[in-house]
Enzyme design. Sequence first.
Site, PDB file in Angstrom:
ATOM      1  N   GLY A 183     -17.065  12.468  -4.182  1.00 34.73           N
ATOM      2  CA  GLY A 183     -16.014  11.912  -4.926  1.00 34.73           C
ATOM      3  C   GLY A 183     -14.716  12.444  -4.444  1.00 34.73           C
ATOM      4  N   ALA A 184     -14.351  13.826  -4.259  1.00 31.26           N
ATOM      5  CA  ALA A 184     -13.018  13.889  -3.815  1.00 31.26           C
ATOM      6  C   ALA A 184     -13.003  13.466  -2.234  1.00 31.26           C
ATOM      7  CB  ALA A 184     -13.208  15.267  -3.715  1.00 31.26           C
ATOM      8  N   ASN A 235     -21.330  14.604   7.250  1.00 32.09           N
ATOM      9  CA  ASN A 235     -21.946  14.817   6.042  1.00 32.09           C
ATOM     10  C   ASN A 235     -23.435  15.407   6.287  1.00 32.09           C
ATOM     11  OD1 ASN A 235     -21.743  15.064   3.006  1.00 32.09           O
ATOM     12  ND2 ASN A 235     -23.360  13.266   3.041  1.00 32.09           N
ATOM     13  N   ILE A 247     -10.185  21.664   0.059  1.00 33.71           N
ATOM     14  CA  ILE A 247      -9.776  21.481  -1.242  1.00 33.71           C
ATOM     15  C   ILE A 247     -10.160  22.568  -2.420  1.00 33.71           C
ATOM     16  CG2 ILE A 247      -9.792  19.163  -0.825  1.00 33.71           C
ATOM     17  CD1 ILE A 247     -12.172  18.952  -2.678  1.00 33.71           C
ATOM     18  N   ASN A 271      -8.600   9.614 -12.575  1.00 32.52           N
ATOM     19  CA  ASN A 271      -8.396  10.832 -13.105  1.00 32.52           C
ATOM     20  C   ASN A 271      -7.296  10.977 -14.054  1.00 32.52           C
ATOM     21  OD1 ASN A 271      -6.418  10.816 -11.101  1.00 32.52           O
ATOM     22  ND2 ASN A 271      -6.419  12.855 -10.771  1.00 32.52           N
ATOM     23  N   GLY A 282     -17.749  16.030   4.187  1.00 33.72           N
ATOM     24  CA  GLY A 282     -18.416  15.625   2.703  1.00 33.72           C
ATOM     25  C   GLY A 282     -18.204  14.315   2.447  1.00 33.72           C
ATOM     26  N   ALA A 283     -18.909  13.766   1.575  1.00 32.93           N
ATOM     27  CA  ALA A 283     -18.904  12.341   1.062  1.00 32.93           C
ATOM     28  C   ALA A 283     -19.127  12.019  -0.043  1.00 32.93           C
ATOM     29  CB  ALA A 283     -19.895  11.726   1.991  1.00 32.93           C
ATOM     30  N   ASP A 332      -5.722  12.033  -7.161  1.00 26.05           N
ATOM     31  CA  ASP A 332      -6.214  12.839  -6.403  1.00 26.05           C
ATOM     32  C   ASP A 332      -5.899  12.530  -4.854  1.00 26.05           C
ATOM     33  OD1 ASP A 332      -7.639  14.425  -8.436  1.00 26.05           O
ATOM     34  OD2 ASP A 332      -9.362  13.167  -8.307  1.00 26.05           O
ATOM     35  N   SER A 350     -10.745  24.673 -17.023  1.00 25.86           N
ATOM     36  CA  SER A 350      -9.353  23.660 -16.593  1.00 25.86           C
ATOM     37  C   SER A 350      -7.980  24.453 -16.724  1.00 25.86           C
ATOM     38  CB  SER A 350      -9.218  22.415 -17.471  1.00 25.86           C
ATOM     39  OG  SER A 350      -8.149  21.717 -16.961  1.00 25.86           O
ATOM     40  N   LYS A 375     -15.070  10.699 -14.509  1.00 23.65           N
ATOM     41  CA  LYS A 375     -14.024   9.812 -13.485  1.00 23.65           C
ATOM     42  C   LYS A 375     -14.456   8.440 -13.358  1.00 23.65           C
ATOM     43  CE  LYS A 375     -11.719  13.566 -11.339  1.00 23.65           C
ATOM     44  NZ  LYS A 375     -11.312  14.169  -9.781  1.00 23.65           N
TER      45      LYS A 375
END
Length: 282
Positions: free
Chosen positions: A129-130, A150, A218, A87, A126-127, A102, A15, A66
């Site tokens: 969490g983000a 996706n 991202i 988050n 994409g599908a 986010d 992190s 999360k």
Amino acid sequence: MKKLFAVLGDPIGHSMSPLMHNDLFTHYNIDAAYLPFQVKPNDLETAVKGLTSIGVGGFNVTVPHKSAIIPFLDGVDELAKSIGAVNTVVNQDGMLIGYNTDGPGFIKGLEGSVPSLSDQRILIIGAGGAARAIYFTLAKDAPIAVDIANRTVETALQLVEDCPFPIPSKAISLDEANKSLGNYDLIIQTTMIGMYPKVSEQPVDLLNLKKQVLVCDIIYNPLYTQFLQEAKSRGASVQNGIDMFVYQGALAFEKWTGIFPDIQRMKENVLKQLGGANYVNW
């Protein structure tokens, strides 16, 4: 007494949030420290109770906690509740309130690059969490349409059905996305495809990309994925994941302190940690 802030995750050693937030506390003369805590899923409730008992000012939550953290909070704001993920947690007089920065962080990162979201036809690749956080936040701003591409179309369709805001959307396959890229003004890549070490991979080809388009990824390791490099070569404007990462952190810092911090300072610190050169809109 020094105020404690934290980030909970598993793993957590990678992190960059501690460096970013501790620098901001020093910069703004705030007597506080931000520490990383590796918390196993079975220990999450205990960790939250422990942080509460010592009067933590707030904390961030990252993978895999999360969604799992929500039952251990005293309240969750509407956007985070609809996304189903938190988050950022703020200690408000002993009550832990959860937020999701986010999606809003991604939107803030678009400022200056997109004149008005309401004029945009948007594709999210994409599908996960983000994608969910970005999609729901975008939907609140009512663009012309937001489609989800996706590998598993059923997962994309479920995401569309879950969206609590009325927005024209359809779920499509990656092959369909390849064919229809020219229909979109903003393309957002939210998967981990192209992340180090598999840097030569990309989720879709860009043969049908139009030039007057913004392409976002991202990912920020590498700083510019193969996906962004090809988009740039085809005349698109591009944006990597540093903006989203920095702005989601800035919004969390603002919730904890009431100060919206110096974004450029944050970007430079993140780039130093990544070993990058000066930040540029490449």
